[in-house]
Design an enzyme around this catalytic site. Structure first.
Site, PDB file in Angstrom:
ATOM      1  N   ASN A 170      29.043  38.892  28.666  1.00  0.00           N
ATOM      2  CA  ASN A 170      29.080  37.458  28.990  1.00  0.00           C
ATOM      3  C   ASN A 170      28.324  36.606  27.969  1.00  0.00           C
ATOM      4  OD1 ASN A 170      30.584  37.926  31.277  1.00  0.00           O
ATOM      5  ND2 ASN A 170      28.851  37.874  32.694  1.00  0.00           N
ATOM      6  N   ARG A 180      24.345  37.273  40.500  1.00  0.00           N
ATOM      7  CA  ARG A 180      25.302  37.279  41.619  1.00  0.00           C
ATOM      8  C   ARG A 180      25.038  38.533  42.468  1.00  0.00           C
ATOM      9  NH1 ARG A 180      31.432  37.509  39.677  1.00  0.00           N
ATOM     10  NH2 ARG A 180      31.420  35.248  39.845  1.00  0.00           N
ATOM     11  N   PRO A 188      24.799  27.986  33.708  1.00  0.00           N
ATOM     12  CA  PRO A 188      24.121  28.968  34.570  1.00  0.00           C
ATOM     13  C   PRO A 188      24.588  30.400  34.304  1.00  0.00           C
ATOM     14  CG  PRO A 188      25.835  27.814  35.805  1.00  0.00           C
ATOM     15  CD  PRO A 188      25.872  27.263  34.419  1.00  0.00           C
ATOM     16  N   LYS A 244      41.418  42.075  48.162  1.00  0.00           N
ATOM     17  CA  LYS A 244      42.554  42.406  47.285  1.00  0.00           C
ATOM     18  C   LYS A 244      42.901  43.893  47.414  1.00  0.00           C
ATOM     19  CE  LYS A 244      44.509  40.128  44.678  1.00  0.00           C
ATOM     20  NZ  LYS A 244      45.707  39.232  44.829  1.00  0.00           N
ATOM     21  N   THR A 293      44.269  42.711  40.979  1.00  0.00           N
ATOM     22  CA  THR A 293      43.180  42.583  40.005  1.00  0.00           C
ATOM     23  C   THR A 293      42.557  43.946  39.695  1.00  0.00           C
ATOM     24  OG1 THR A 293      40.898  41.769  39.827  1.00  0.00           O
ATOM     25  CG2 THR A 293      41.752  42.011  42.032  1.00  0.00           C
ATOM     26  N   ASP A 294      41.945  44.050  38.518  1.00  0.00           N
ATOM     27  CA  ASP A 294      41.216  45.288  38.181  1.00  0.00           C
ATOM     28  C   ASP A 294      39.941  45.425  39.018  1.00  0.00           C
ATOM     29  OD1 ASP A 294      39.675  43.291  37.005  1.00  0.00           O
ATOM     30  OD2 ASP A 294      39.625  44.206  35.008  1.00  0.00           O
ATOM     31  N   GLU A 295      39.528  44.334  39.693  1.00  0.00           N
ATOM     32  CA  GLU A 295      38.260  44.376  40.432  1.00  0.00           C
ATOM     33  C   GLU A 295      38.312  45.342  41.616  1.00  0.00           C
ATOM     34  OE1 GLU A 295      36.299  40.584  40.872  1.00  0.00           O
ATOM     35  OE2 GLU A 295      37.325  39.774  39.127  1.00  0.00           O
ATOM     36  N   LYS A 335      35.433  29.051  37.391  1.00  0.00           N
ATOM     37  CA  LYS A 335      35.350  30.350  36.718  1.00  0.00           C
ATOM     38  C   LYS A 335      34.630  30.151  35.383  1.00  0.00           C
ATOM     39  CE  LYS A 335      38.153  32.280  39.839  1.00  0.00           C
ATOM     40  NZ  LYS A 335      39.587  32.276  39.861  1.00  0.00           N
ATOM     41  N   TYR A 389      35.859  39.463  47.809  1.00  0.00           N
ATOM     42  CA  TYR A 389      37.126  39.177  47.110  1.00  0.00           C
ATOM     43  C   TYR A 389      37.852  40.478  46.777  1.00  0.00           C
ATOM     44  CZ  TYR A 389      40.216  38.371  43.099  1.00  0.00           C
ATOM     45  OH  TYR A 389      41.285  38.390  42.228  1.00  0.00           O
ATOM     46  N   ILE A 397      51.121  30.952  53.297  1.00  0.00           N
ATOM     47  CA  ILE A 397      51.754  32.278  53.435  1.00  0.00           C
ATOM     48  C   ILE A 397      51.391  32.954  54.754  1.00  0.00           C
ATOM     49  CG2 ILE A 397      52.063  32.763  50.966  1.00  0.00           C
ATOM     50  CD1 ILE A 397      49.470  34.488  51.150  1.00  0.00           C
TER      51      ILE A 397
HETATM   52  P1  NAD Z   1      44.000  30.449  41.717  1.00  0.00           P
HETATM   53  O1  NAD Z   1      42.864  30.420  42.669  1.00  0.00           O
HETATM   54  O2  NAD Z   1      43.949  29.609  40.486  1.00  0.00           O
HETATM   55  O3  NAD Z   1      45.366  30.082  42.467  1.00  0.00           O
HETATM   56  C1  NAD Z   1      45.684  30.550  43.737  1.00  0.00           C
HETATM   57  C2  NAD Z   1      46.842  29.716  44.274  1.00  0.00           C
HETATM   58  O4  NAD Z   1      47.175  30.219  45.576  1.00  0.00           O
HETATM   59  C3  NAD Z   1      46.509  28.232  44.444  1.00  0.00           C
HETATM   60  O5  NAD Z   1      47.550  27.437  43.938  1.00  0.00           O
HETATM   61  C4  NAD Z   1      46.366  28.064  45.947  1.00  0.00           C
HETATM   62  O6  NAD Z   1      46.725  26.766  46.398  1.00  0.00           O
HETATM   63  C5  NAD Z   1      47.330  29.123  46.457  1.00  0.00           C
HETATM   64  N1  NAD Z   1      47.000  29.567  47.815  1.00  0.00           N
HETATM   65  C6  NAD Z   1      45.780  29.945  48.288  1.00  0.00           C
HETATM   66  N2  NAD Z   1      45.847  30.273  49.589  1.00  0.00           N
HETATM   67  C7  NAD Z   1      47.159  30.118  49.954  1.00  0.00           C
HETATM   68  C8  NAD Z   1      47.881  30.316  51.155  1.00  0.00           C
HETATM   69  N3  NAD Z   1      47.266  30.728  52.268  1.00  0.00           N
HETATM   70  N4  NAD Z   1      49.208  30.076  51.155  1.00  0.00           N
HETATM   71  C9  NAD Z   1      49.844  29.670  50.035  1.00  0.00           C
HETATM   72  N5  NAD Z   1      49.215  29.446  48.866  1.00  0.00           N
HETATM   73  C10 NAD Z   1      47.886  29.668  48.813  1.00  0.00           C
HETATM   74  O7  NAD Z   1      44.181  31.992  41.348  1.00  0.00           O
HETATM   75  P2  NAD Z   1      44.624  32.683  39.993  1.00  0.00           P
HETATM   76  O8  NAD Z   1      43.424  32.877  39.141  1.00  0.00           O
HETATM   77  O9  NAD Z   1      45.806  31.970  39.435  1.00  0.00           O
HETATM   78  O10 NAD Z   1      45.069  34.119  40.533  1.00  0.00           O
HETATM   79  C11 NAD Z   1      46.398  34.339  40.996  1.00  0.00           C
HETATM   80  C12 NAD Z   1      46.539  35.775  41.446  1.00  0.00           C
HETATM   81  O11 NAD Z   1      46.225  36.664  40.384  1.00  0.00           O
HETATM   82  C13 NAD Z   1      45.585  36.143  42.602  1.00  0.00           C
HETATM   83  O12 NAD Z   1      46.263  37.002  43.483  1.00  0.00           O
HETATM   84  C14 NAD Z   1      44.449  36.875  41.904  1.00  0.00           C
HETATM   85  O13 NAD Z   1      43.849  37.817  42.776  1.00  0.00           O
HETATM   86  C15 NAD Z   1      45.187  37.557  40.776  1.00  0.00           C
HETATM   87  N6  NAD Z   1      44.387  37.817  39.551  1.00  0.00           N
HETATM   88  C16 NAD Z   1      43.642  36.810  38.978  1.00  0.00           C
HETATM   89  C17 NAD Z   1      42.924  37.068  37.809  1.00  0.00           C
HETATM   90  C18 NAD Z   1      42.136  35.985  37.120  1.00  0.00           C
HETATM   91  O14 NAD Z   1      41.440  36.286  36.136  1.00  0.00           O
HETATM   92  N7  NAD Z   1      42.210  34.736  37.513  1.00  0.00           N
HETATM   93  C19 NAD Z   1      42.962  38.347  37.233  1.00  0.00           C
HETATM   94  C20 NAD Z   1      43.737  39.351  37.864  1.00  0.00           C
HETATM   95  C21 NAD Z   1      44.453  39.063  39.011  1.00  0.00           C
HETATM   96  P1  TYD Z   2      34.190  34.769  36.841  1.00  0.00           P
HETATM   97  O1  TYD Z   2      34.885  33.855  35.883  1.00  0.00           O
HETATM   98  O2  TYD Z   2      33.742  34.228  38.154  1.00  0.00           O
HETATM   99  O3  TYD Z   2      35.150  36.038  37.023  1.00  0.00           O
HETATM  100  P2  TYD Z   2      34.880  37.455  37.787  1.00  0.00           P
HETATM  101  O4  TYD Z   2      33.616  37.365  38.535  1.00  0.00           O
HETATM  102  O5  TYD Z   2      36.048  37.555  38.686  1.00  0.00           O
HETATM  103  O6  TYD Z   2      34.858  38.475  36.696  1.00  0.00           O
HETATM  104  O7  TYD Z   2      32.903  35.365  36.121  1.00  0.00           O
HETATM  105  C1  TYD Z   2      33.001  36.080  34.888  1.00  0.00           C
HETATM  106  C2  TYD Z   2      31.624  36.627  34.560  1.00  0.00           C
HETATM  107  O8  TYD Z   2      30.739  35.517  34.294  1.00  0.00           O
HETATM  108  C3  TYD Z   2      30.987  37.399  35.703  1.00  0.00           C
HETATM  109  O9  TYD Z   2      30.242  38.495  35.163  1.00  0.00           O
HETATM  110  C4  TYD Z   2      30.042  36.399  36.354  1.00  0.00           C
HETATM  111  C5  TYD Z   2      29.620  35.527  35.187  1.00  0.00           C
HETATM  112  N1  TYD Z   2      29.321  34.108  35.529  1.00  0.00           N
HETATM  113  C6  TYD Z   2      28.114  33.517  35.134  1.00  0.00           C
HETATM  114  O10 TYD Z   2      27.250  34.169  34.512  1.00  0.00           O
HETATM  115  N2  TYD Z   2      27.892  32.217  35.478  1.00  0.00           N
HETATM  116  C7  TYD Z   2      28.798  31.467  36.158  1.00  0.00           C
HETATM  117  O11 TYD Z   2      28.522  30.272  36.459  1.00  0.00           O
HETATM  118  C8  TYD Z   2      30.037  32.076  36.538  1.00  0.00           C
HETATM  119  C9  TYD Z   2      31.082  31.285  37.290  1.00  0.00           C
HETATM  120  C10 TYD Z   2      30.269  33.394  36.179  1.00  0.00           C
END
Ligand code: NAD
Ligand code: TYD
Length: 349
Positions: free
Chosen positions: A255, A287, A211, A160, A131-133, A195, A156, A61
């Site tokens: 957690n 973390r 961990p 965002k 994201t809510d973060e 994750k 991160y 992108i």
């Molecule tokens: P993910 O890391 O699983 O997937 C990200 C995708 O983006 C991958 O397929 C990767 O190849 C692609 N990508 C990365 N850099 C790119 C680039 N420069 N050009 C084109 N493609 C690229 O992420 P996800 O967990 O599916 O999250 C998707 C979206 O939702 C993100 O914007 C994230 O911030 C948001 N989001 C995620 C969560 C969550 O819990 N996972 C919650 C709220 C919002």
């Molecule tokens: P994660 O799945 O990385 O999501 P986010 O940090 O975006 O919320 O982590 C979820 C929660 O779990 C977060 O409080 C960090 C914790 N965590 C661990 O305790 N151990 C781990 O190895 C990971 C990846 C996350």
């Protein structure tokens, strides 16, 4: 809108959104633009890759000229932007990649949409998934609403937050039709095992240490990924231009309590003595900048657009654990790195 560009469609959430749109809207052309970073996996989309209304493009992108070409070639009239670097721990190690993709990549897409739509914004939409973060960290009480001030703490969430500001600035400055949604933590099939939930399921299965950061007392609000995809569908079609919608299921877990549910369920499904894998829990250093609690108030989405999650957590987490236990090929390919060969086998012959 007919020609929809979905970015990041090979990732965890993106693949569920692509599948939903390709199957539900046969009259739309769905163009999936994904760079296939470590997090992109085309095996997530095996079941729909040959559908006539689906096109995959491997691309970044951030490459603005290539993005502009895609807008022009496919006559894009709607964008659902999910592509991002998404893992907090990676952002602590390498913040540059997050600024590049999440900020510059979003800007590249916004600029392409603005140039291609040339102020004729009727029936166009740039929908940004966030994201809510971005709202920071809560104490014991209260919820994030759409009016909560941004207060990101990790590279991160800072990247965002910045991308959200750029999206709003394109609406306020150029009138670009945008919508943003901010969702809580997602869980479900096809999530890369870095994750918490997929990592821990995999480690429990393999008798590897779990961990837990700090004391395991941080709180996250979990939503089933297919419910996030259904919210995206509702917001894309019924959301009001310029608005923000929070997406979540009022489903908070400490957690350590969530980890004990994972252990209990995996042990039972594998025929181990219930809870025997608790010995794998290993408390490790916290973390850096670890947000204490996230909790989303999604009542605006419910009251204005009628969206609600379809699954209770107990049902969703059991479904998810069973998927990781049963879809051994996917897990094997992801953990061995073999999923990277799929693109060459399917697309470069
Ligand atoms: P993910 O890391 O699983 O997937 C990200 C995708 O983006 C991958 O397929 C990767 O190849 C692609 N990508 C990365 N850099 C790119 C680039 N420069 N050009 C084109 N493609 C690229 O992420 P996800 O967990 O599916 O999250 C998707 C979206 O939702 C993100 O914007 C994230 O911030 C948001 N989001 C995620 C969560 C969550 O819990 N996972 C919650 C709220 C919002
Ligand atoms: P994660 O799945 O990385 O999501 P986010 O940090 O975006 O919320 O982590 C979820 C929660 O779990 C977060 O409080 C960090 C914790 N965590 C661990 O305790 N151990 C781990 O190895 C990971 C990846 C996350």
């Amino acid at each position: 809108m007919k020609n929809i560009l979905i970015t990041g469609g090979a990732g965890f959430i993106g693949s569920h959104v692509v599948r939903l749109f390709v199957n539900k809207y046969p009259n739309y052309n769905i163009i999936n633009l994904d760079a296939l970073t470590y997090a992109g996996n085309l095996e997530n989309l095996k079941d729909i890759e040959n559908k006539s209304n689906y096109t995959f493009i491997k691309g970044d992108i951030c490459e603005h000229d290539a993005v502009k070409e895609i807008f022009s070639k496919y006559k894009i009239d709607g964008v659902i932007h999910l592509a991002a670097e998404s893992h907090v721990d990676r952002s602590i190690k390498n913040p540059f990649a997050f600024a590049q993709t999440n900020i510059m990549g979003t800007l590249s897409l916004l600029q392409a949409a603005k140039e291609f739509w040339k102020d004729n914004y009727k029936d166009k939409l740039f929908y940004h998934i966030s994201t809510d973060e971005v709202y920071g960290s809560l104490t014991e009480n209260g919820f994030f609403t759409e009016d909560t001030a941004y207060d990101p703490h990790s590279p991160y969430s800072a990247s965002k937050a910045s991308s959200d500001h750029f999206v709003r600035s394109f609406h306020d400055t150029y009138g670009l039709p945008i919508i943003i949604s901010n969702c809580s933590n997602n869980y479900g099939a096809n999530q890369f095992p870095e994750k918490l939930i997929p990592l821990f399921i995999n480690n429990i299965c393999k008798n590897k240490p779990l961990p837990v950061y700090g004391k395991g007392e941080n709180v996250r609000d979990w939503l089933y990924v297919e419910d996030h995809a259904s919210a995206i569908d509702v917001i894309f079609h019924q959301g009001k231009i310029g608005e923000t919608y929070n997406v979540g299921g009022f489903n908070e877990w400490k957690n350590i309590d969530l980890i004990k549910i994972l252990i209990k369920t995996v042990d039972t499904l594998l025929g181990r003595e219930e809870g025997s894998s608790e010995s794998l829990i290993t408390f490790v250093n916290d973390r850096a900048g670890h947000d204490y609690r996230y909790a989303i108030d999604s009542s605006k989405l419910k009251n204005e657009l009628g969206w609600e999650p379809s699954l209770q957590f107990e049902e969703g987490i059991e479904k998810t654990i069973k998927w990781y236990l049963e879809d051994k090929e996917w897990v094997k390919h992801v953990t061995s790195g073999d999923y990277k060969k799929y693109y060459d086998e399917m697309y470069t012959k």
